[in-house]
Scaffold this motif. Structure first.
Motif, mmCIF file in Angstrom:
data_model
loop_
_atom_site.group_PDB
_atom_site.id
_atom_site.type_symbol
_atom_site.label_atom_id
_atom_site.label_comp_id
_atom_site.label_asym_id
_atom_site.label_seq_id
_atom_site.Cartn_x
_atom_site.Cartn_y
_atom_site.Cartn_z
ATOM 1 N N ARG A 244 6.093 23.618 55.084
ATOM 2 C CA ARG A 244 6.470 24.503 53.769
ATOM 3 C C ARG A 244 4.944 24.751 53.370
ATOM 4 O O ARG A 244 4.170 24.092 53.231
ATOM 5 C CB ARG A 244 7.305 23.717 52.898
ATOM 6 C CG ARG A 244 8.243 22.982 53.291
ATOM 7 C CD ARG A 244 9.364 24.122 53.344
ATOM 8 N NE ARG A 244 10.831 23.372 53.830
ATOM 9 C CZ ARG A 244 11.716 24.191 54.603
ATOM 10 N NH1 ARG A 244 11.288 25.344 54.775
ATOM 11 N NH2 ARG A 244 12.534 23.513 55.160
ATOM 12 N N SER B 109 11.529 23.729 37.759
ATOM 13 C CA SER B 109 12.533 23.564 39.017
ATOM 14 C C SER B 109 11.664 23.854 40.375
ATOM 15 O O SER B 109 12.276 23.521 41.212
ATOM 16 C CB SER B 109 13.486 24.680 38.815
ATOM 17 O OG SER B 109 12.871 26.020 38.841
ATOM 18 N N CYS B 110 10.422 24.350 40.297
ATOM 19 C CA CYS B 110 9.714 24.477 41.726
ATOM 20 C C CYS B 110 8.905 23.422 41.954
ATOM 21 O O CYS B 110 8.184 23.340 43.046
ATOM 22 C CB CYS B 110 8.838 26.013 41.437
ATOM 23 S SG CYS B 110 10.138 27.492 41.536
ATOM 24 N N THR C 90 7.623 19.739 42.969
ATOM 25 C CA THR C 90 8.126 18.617 44.063
ATOM 26 C C THR C 90 6.596 17.664 44.114
ATOM 27 O O THR C 90 5.627 18.036 43.993
ATOM 28 C CB THR C 90 8.309 19.440 45.378
ATOM 29 O OG1 THR C 90 9.249 20.447 45.183
ATOM 30 C CG2 THR C 90 9.027 18.507 46.324
ATOM 31 N N GLY D 58 6.637 24.841 45.152
ATOM 32 C CA GLY D 58 6.975 25.543 46.355
ATOM 33 C C GLY D 58 6.837 26.835 46.187
ATOM 34 O O GLY D 58 7.052 27.535 45.207
ATOM 35 N N GLN E 225 7.949 29.468 48.160
ATOM 36 C CA GLN E 225 9.194 30.107 48.353
ATOM 37 C C GLN E 225 9.966 30.192 46.874
ATOM 38 O O GLN E 225 10.540 31.205 46.381
ATOM 39 C CB GLN E 225 10.091 29.583 49.595
ATOM 40 C CG GLN E 225 11.141 30.403 49.917
ATOM 41 C CD GLN E 225 12.028 29.876 51.074
ATOM 42 O OE1 GLN E 225 11.545 29.008 51.365
ATOM 43 N NE2 GLN E 225 12.781 30.648 51.218
ATOM 44 N N CYS E 226 10.038 29.058 46.166
ATOM 45 C CA CYS E 226 10.759 28.874 45.045
ATOM 46 C C CYS E 226 10.144 29.838 43.987
ATOM 47 O O CYS E 226 10.737 30.657 43.235
ATOM 48 C CB CYS E 226 10.895 27.559 44.387
ATOM 49 S SG CYS E 226 11.587 27.127 42.786
ATOM 50 N N LEU E 227 8.779 29.817 44.004
ATOM 51 C CA LEU E 227 7.940 30.652 42.965
ATOM 52 C C LEU E 227 8.328 32.106 43.036
ATOM 53 O O LEU E 227 8.458 32.806 42.307
ATOM 54 C CB LEU E 227 6.674 30.365 43.091
ATOM 55 C CG LEU E 227 6.169 28.716 42.397
ATOM 56 C CD1 LEU E 227 4.769 28.611 42.675
ATOM 57 C CD2 LEU E 227 6.273 28.744 41.003
ATOM 58 N N ARG E 228 8.221 32.646 44.573
ATOM 59 C CA ARG E 228 8.468 33.856 44.874
ATOM 60 C C ARG E 228 10.068 34.305 44.208
ATOM 61 O O ARG E 228 10.170 35.460 43.829
ATOM 62 C CB ARG E 228 8.468 33.770 46.375
ATOM 63 C CG ARG E 228 8.285 35.634 46.815
ATOM 64 C CD ARG E 228 8.461 35.748 48.339
ATOM 65 N NE ARG E 228 6.882 35.110 48.861
ATOM 66 C CZ ARG E 228 6.804 34.300 49.596
ATOM 67 N NH1 ARG E 228 7.775 33.542 50.190
ATOM 68 N NH2 ARG E 228 5.566 33.953 50.087
ATOM 69 N N ARG E 229 11.004 33.431 44.606
ATOM 70 C CA ARG E 229 12.230 33.628 44.133
ATOM 71 C C ARG E 229 12.420 33.966 42.568
ATOM 72 O O ARG E 229 13.157 34.681 41.987
ATOM 73 C CB ARG E 229 13.281 32.530 44.497
ATOM 74 C CG ARG E 229 13.755 32.819 45.953
ATOM 75 C CD ARG E 229 15.191 31.924 46.204
ATOM 76 N NE ARG E 229 14.843 30.593 45.736
ATOM 77 C CZ ARG E 229 14.483 29.620 46.563
ATOM 78 N NH1 ARG E 229 14.414 29.712 47.869
ATOM 79 N NH2 ARG E 229 14.194 28.387 46.057
ATOM 80 N N ASP E 230 11.571 33.241 42.049
ATOM 81 C CA ASP E 230 11.588 33.272 40.368
ATOM 82 C C ASP E 230 10.824 34.221 39.908
ATOM 83 O O ASP E 230 10.823 34.624 38.839
ATOM 84 C CB ASP E 230 10.987 31.781 39.818
ATOM 85 C CG ASP E 230 11.281 31.849 38.517
ATOM 86 O OD1 ASP E 230 12.426 31.791 37.943
ATOM 87 O OD2 ASP E 230 10.498 31.329 37.500
#
Length: 149
Positions: free
Chosen positions: A98, A119-120, A122, A135, A137-142
């Motif tokens: 990841r 929330s991103c 870990t 993460g 991917q999580c940051l990109r989604r946000d």
């Protein structure tokens, strides 16, 4: 009628009186607030039902505060400032590799690190102890701008 019936009648009359007084007070407040808004509307021209004056100006509800020049650039926002590529790490897990950003590196090298979403976040158990990462991917989604591999 006995005493219980008489007490019930008196209690009912008192309740009706209280309700009537509350309705009367509400009507007085409503009429006084409508006169103030009518006075404001007179200053702006007449209002139609869609939040516009007759001369076409739009009306919105909000507050006004001083412009803070130290904030993000207008139109860009702090999420559009790319995260530093030097902080990008690969986290090897049982489910595959990841991409993540190391917390300490981001705190040192990114001006808006305090705004990264919890929330991103870990925690990774490594041979050198616990490390916190964000993460990719999580940051990109946000909505954050992240580096590609």
């Amino acid at each position: 009628a006995d005493e219980n019936d008489l007490a019930k009648i008196i209690a009912g009359a008192v309740a009706i009186g209280i309700i009537a007084k509350a309705v009367d007070n509400k009507q007085k407040r409503k009429s006084s607030s409508s006169t103030t808004s009518a006075a404001r509307a007179g200053q702006l021209g007449s209002l139609d039902g869609f939040g516009r004056t007759n001369d076409g100006r739009r009306i919105i509800t909000g507050t006004i505060r001083d412009y803070d020049r130290s904030g993000p650039k207008p139109g860009r926002g702090y999420k559009k400032t790319p995260l530093p590529r030097s902080c990008l790490r690969i986290v090897e897990t049982r489910r595959g590799d990841r991409l993540a950003y190391g917390e300490r590196c981001v705190n040192r090298n990114f001006k808006h690190a305090s705004k990264l979403p919890n929330s991103c976040e870990t925690v990774v158990r490594t041979p050198r102890g616990l490390r916190t990462v964000f993460g990719a991917q999580c940051l990109r989604r946000d909505g954050w701008k992240v580096a590609r591999r």
